[in-house]
Design a protein around this motif. Structure first.
Motif, PDB file in Angstrom:
ATOM      1  N   ALA A   1     -15.932  -7.913  -9.418  1.00 50.53           N
ATOM      2  CA  ALA A   1     -15.357  -6.061  -9.778  1.00 50.53           C
ATOM      3  C   ALA A   1     -15.411  -5.318  -8.928  1.00 50.53           C
ATOM      4  N   GLN A   2     -16.075  -5.622  -7.617  1.00 48.26           N
ATOM      5  CA  GLN A   2     -16.092  -4.880  -6.215  1.00 48.26           C
ATOM      6  C   GLN A   2     -15.230  -5.666  -4.906  1.00 48.26           C
ATOM      7  N   GLY A   3     -14.398  -7.481  -5.084  1.00 47.25           N
ATOM      8  CA  GLY A   3     -13.443  -7.680  -4.305  1.00 47.25           C
ATOM      9  C   GLY A   3     -13.849  -9.525  -3.804  1.00 47.25           C
ATOM     10  N   THR A   4     -12.993  -9.290  -3.621  1.00 48.27           N
ATOM     11  CA  THR A   4     -13.876 -11.271  -3.162  1.00 48.27           C
ATOM     12  C   THR A   4     -14.958 -11.219  -2.631  1.00 48.27           C
ATOM     13  N   TRP A   5     -15.801 -12.475  -2.868  1.00 47.46           N
ATOM     14  CA  TRP A   5     -16.728 -13.168  -2.313  1.00 47.46           C
ATOM     15  C   TRP A   5     -16.662 -12.889  -0.913  1.00 47.46           C
ATOM     16  N   PRO A   6     -17.418 -12.685  -0.387  1.00 46.11           N
ATOM     17  CA  PRO A   6     -18.587 -11.468  -0.224  1.00 46.11           C
ATOM     18  C   PRO A   6     -18.440 -10.538   0.779  1.00 46.11           C
ATOM     19  N   ASN A   7     -18.384  -9.664  -0.041  1.00 46.56           N
ATOM     20  CA  ASN A   7     -18.314  -8.298   0.711  1.00 46.56           C
ATOM     21  C   ASN A   7     -19.438  -7.543   1.115  1.00 46.56           C
ATOM     22  N   GLN A   8     -20.860  -8.372   1.146  1.00 40.10           N
ATOM     23  CA  GLN A   8     -21.875  -7.608   1.765  1.00 40.10           C
ATOM     24  C   GLN A   8     -22.729  -8.674   1.919  1.00 40.10           C
ATOM     25  N   PRO A   9     -23.320  -8.937   3.167  1.00 42.39           N
ATOM     26  CA  PRO A   9     -24.236 -10.132   3.461  1.00 42.39           C
ATOM     27  C   PRO A   9     -25.166 -10.792   2.497  1.00 42.39           C
TER      28      PRO A   9
ATOM     29  N   ALA B   1     -15.651 -17.882 -10.763  1.00 37.76           N
ATOM     30  CA  ALA B   1     -14.967 -16.967  -9.135  1.00 37.76           C
ATOM     31  C   ALA B   1     -15.439 -17.382  -8.244  1.00 37.76           C
ATOM     32  N   VAL B   2     -16.748 -16.958  -8.566  1.00 39.42           N
ATOM     33  CA  VAL B   2     -17.624 -16.957  -7.043  1.00 39.42           C
ATOM     34  C   VAL B   2     -18.446 -18.231  -6.725  1.00 39.42           C
ATOM     35  N   VAL B   3     -18.363 -18.697  -7.617  1.00 43.62           N
ATOM     36  CA  VAL B   3     -19.184 -20.202  -7.413  1.00 43.62           C
ATOM     37  C   VAL B   3     -18.025 -21.394  -6.699  1.00 43.62           C
ATOM     38  N   GLU B   4     -16.914 -21.220  -7.500  1.00 44.85           N
ATOM     39  CA  GLU B   4     -15.786 -21.727  -6.300  1.00 44.85           C
ATOM     40  C   GLU B   4     -15.342 -21.511  -5.317  1.00 44.85           C
ATOM     41  N   ALA B   5     -15.850 -20.216  -4.863  1.00 39.17           N
ATOM     42  CA  ALA B   5     -15.428 -19.542  -3.966  1.00 39.17           C
ATOM     43  C   ALA B   5     -16.988 -19.845  -2.766  1.00 39.17           C
ATOM     44  N   VAL B   6     -18.031 -19.539  -3.298  1.00 44.02           N
ATOM     45  CA  VAL B   6     -18.778 -20.785  -2.298  1.00 44.02           C
ATOM     46  C   VAL B   6     -18.778 -21.760  -2.055  1.00 44.02           C
ATOM     47  N   ASN B   7     -19.092 -22.626  -3.264  1.00 43.20           N
ATOM     48  CA  ASN B   7     -18.188 -23.949  -2.927  1.00 43.20           C
ATOM     49  C   ASN B   7     -17.350 -24.128  -1.524  1.00 43.20           C
ATOM     50  N   ALA B   8     -16.022 -23.585  -1.740  1.00 42.01           N
ATOM     51  CA  ALA B   8     -15.339 -23.567  -0.783  1.00 42.01           C
ATOM     52  C   ALA B   8     -15.826 -23.582   0.742  1.00 42.01           C
TER      53      ALA B   8
ATOM     54  N   VAL C   1     -22.412 -36.687   6.039  1.00 41.18           N
ATOM     55  CA  VAL C   1     -22.276 -35.348   5.667  1.00 41.18           C
ATOM     56  C   VAL C   1     -20.998 -35.835   4.765  1.00 41.18           C
ATOM     57  N   ARG C   2     -21.514 -34.651   3.467  1.00 42.04           N
ATOM     58  CA  ARG C   2     -20.049 -34.281   2.551  1.00 42.04           C
ATOM     59  C   ARG C   2     -19.984 -33.238   2.662  1.00 42.04           C
ATOM     60  N   SER C   3     -18.101 -33.149   2.115  1.00 42.11           N
ATOM     61  CA  SER C   3     -17.119 -32.174   3.034  1.00 42.11           C
ATOM     62  C   SER C   3     -16.320 -31.775   1.674  1.00 42.11           C
ATOM     63  N   ASP C   4     -16.494 -31.929   0.169  1.00 36.61           N
ATOM     64  CA  ASP C   4     -15.222 -32.417  -0.720  1.00 36.61           C
ATOM     65  C   ASP C   4     -16.399 -32.260  -2.152  1.00 36.61           C
ATOM     66  N   THR C   5     -17.299 -31.800  -1.972  1.00 33.87           N
ATOM     67  CA  THR C   5     -18.162 -32.479  -3.439  1.00 33.87           C
ATOM     68  C   THR C   5     -18.055 -30.704  -3.881  1.00 33.87           C
ATOM     69  N   THR C   6     -18.400 -31.405  -5.048  1.00 28.52           N
ATOM     70  CA  THR C   6     -17.445 -29.851  -6.206  1.00 28.52           C
ATOM     71  C   THR C   6     -19.188 -29.208  -6.764  1.00 28.52           C
ATOM     72  N   PRO C   7     -18.537 -28.439  -7.742  1.00 27.44           N
ATOM     73  CA  PRO C   7     -20.328 -28.741  -8.840  1.00 27.44           C
ATOM     74  C   PRO C   7     -20.501 -29.340  -9.094  1.00 27.44           C
ATOM     75  N   ALA C   8     -19.301 -29.565 -10.070  1.00 29.33           N
ATOM     76  CA  ALA C   8     -19.874 -30.575 -10.966  1.00 29.33           C
ATOM     77  C   ALA C   8     -20.329 -31.677 -10.419  1.00 29.33           C
ATOM     78  N   GLN C   9     -19.598 -31.948  -9.359  1.00 27.72           N
ATOM     79  CA  GLN C   9     -20.825 -33.566  -8.783  1.00 27.72           C
ATOM     80  C   GLN C   9     -22.246 -33.412  -7.873  1.00 27.72           C
ATOM     81  N   ALA C  10     -22.285 -32.011  -7.860  1.00 26.48           N
ATOM     82  CA  ALA C  10     -23.241 -31.328  -7.017  1.00 26.48           C
ATOM     83  C   ALA C  10     -24.595 -31.382  -8.161  1.00 26.48           C
ATOM     84  N   ALA C  11     -23.837 -30.895  -8.861  1.00 26.06           N
ATOM     85  CA  ALA C  11     -24.794 -31.357 -10.779  1.00 26.06           C
ATOM     86  C   ALA C  11     -25.414 -32.424 -11.011  1.00 26.06           C
TER      87      ALA C  11
END
Length: 322
Positions: free
Chosen positions: A20-28, A261-268, A290-300
């Motif tokens: 609602a307040q914009g694209t993540w992150p808009n605060q620390p 959308a937030v999950v995907e933004a943090v993952n990216a 190092v893993r640099s391409d795992t999705t949330p589903a793969q992490a789960a």
């Protein structure tokens, strides 16, 4: 009808502030590390936080919340708002919470969303340099011929070292050794070097130094392939012990129920940092794969598999927290 629709939209916006307040992150963003500052988990976490702060419009701040293993820090995240501004940087410790702590103030599966698996760090199997076993097959034979005669150390009951050793002993044919827990790997090493302990399995980043100095012998690596820092040390599978892979791994998790959308933004964001050459170089120096391409589903899926594997080992070995 029009007024009710507007109220419904407003309620949805309040429930999903990150959208609602914009694209993540808009605060620390708070990155909770349930380990002490300066330790082997804290160092990579701060590397990610620093690099994320450079590419995001807001800072990522590490907070060390220790206590009851990783329970205190994990609870902070489990009960945080579901908005992407409180994240957990955890390890294999998350996968053993359920079998080791029967009374948790949260559910380690239902209350979390795995975001990204960032990397895995293998173990190195060290033996006292005077032990009459020159390689992994020789060690297995020695232990099989002398059940219960030799001691192995760990950095504490239920820790990654303890679990990895019990997995190795089981896969090698249910070999019997006496477990001697210590308060950390550093405390155990003098007893390995003196011969009080026959064997100690340590994270490769620190354990290999003892072998490279000739203070102990490295007989195997717990990974699926050899590592650059020790190209002459075979994997467990190469030494005849199959299905004994084990790692202390690093993962970012968030409270469950966050907007997709937030999950995907943090993952990216985390994957983008993990792709950076300077980050990969520094993590590789810590023997992290190092893993640099795992999705949330793969992490789960990784977390689910780890929980199943270690729950079985904990039950079979009768591991209990002091």
């Amino acid at each position: 009808m029009h007024r009710r629709s507007l109220l419904a939209i407003g309620a949805t916006a309040l429930a999903c502030p990150a959208i609602a307040q914009g694209t993540w992150p808009n605060q620390p963003v708070r990155l909770i590390v349930p380990f002490a500052a300066g330790g082997p988990t804290d160092i990579p976490a701060r590397l990610f936080a620093d690099e994320l702060s450079k590419i995001l419009p807001q800072r990522v701040i590490v907070e060390n919340r220790t206590g009851a293993g990783v329970v205190v820090g994990s609870e902070v995240v489990a009960k945080a708002p579901k908005d992407g501004y409180t994240l957990l940087y955890n390890t294999i410790a998350h996968s053993v919470l359920r079998p080791l702590f029967p009374r948790l103030p949260f559910d380690p599966v239902a209350d979390f969303t795995p975001i990204a698996l960032l990397g895995v760090i293998p173990m190195v199997l060290l033996v006292n340099k005077d032990l009459p076993a020159q390689d992994l097959p020789g060690l297995v034979k020695l232990l099989r011929d002398n059940p219960g005669k030799y001691d192995y150390g760990s950095s504490g009951n239920g820790g990654a070292v303890h679990l990895a050793t019990e997995l190795f002993l089981k896969r090698a044919g249910n070999l019997k050794m006496t477990h001697v827990p210590y308060r950390g790997s550093v405390a155990a090493m003098p007893d390995l070097l003196s011969g009080r302990l026959a064997m100690f399995m340590d994270v490769a980043a620190s354990g290999l130094a003892y072998a490279q100095r000739g203070d102990a012998r490295a007989l195997g690596i717990s990974a699926d392939r050899r590592i650059a820092q020790a190209p002459d040390v075979p994997t467990f599978a190469e030494g005849g012990v199959a299905n004994a892979e084990s790692y202390t791994w690093h993962m970012v998790l968030a409270p469950s129920g966050m907007p997709d959308a937030v999950v995907e933004a943090v993952n990216a964001a985390f994957n983008r940092v993990a792709e950076q050459e300077n980050v990969q170089r520094r993590l590789t120096d810590l023997t992290m794969m190092v893993r640099s391409d795992t999705t949330p589903a793969q992490a789960a899926k990784w977390l689910s598999d780890e929980i199943a594997k270690w729950s079985t080992i904990i039950q079979d070995a009768g591991i209990r927290i002091d």
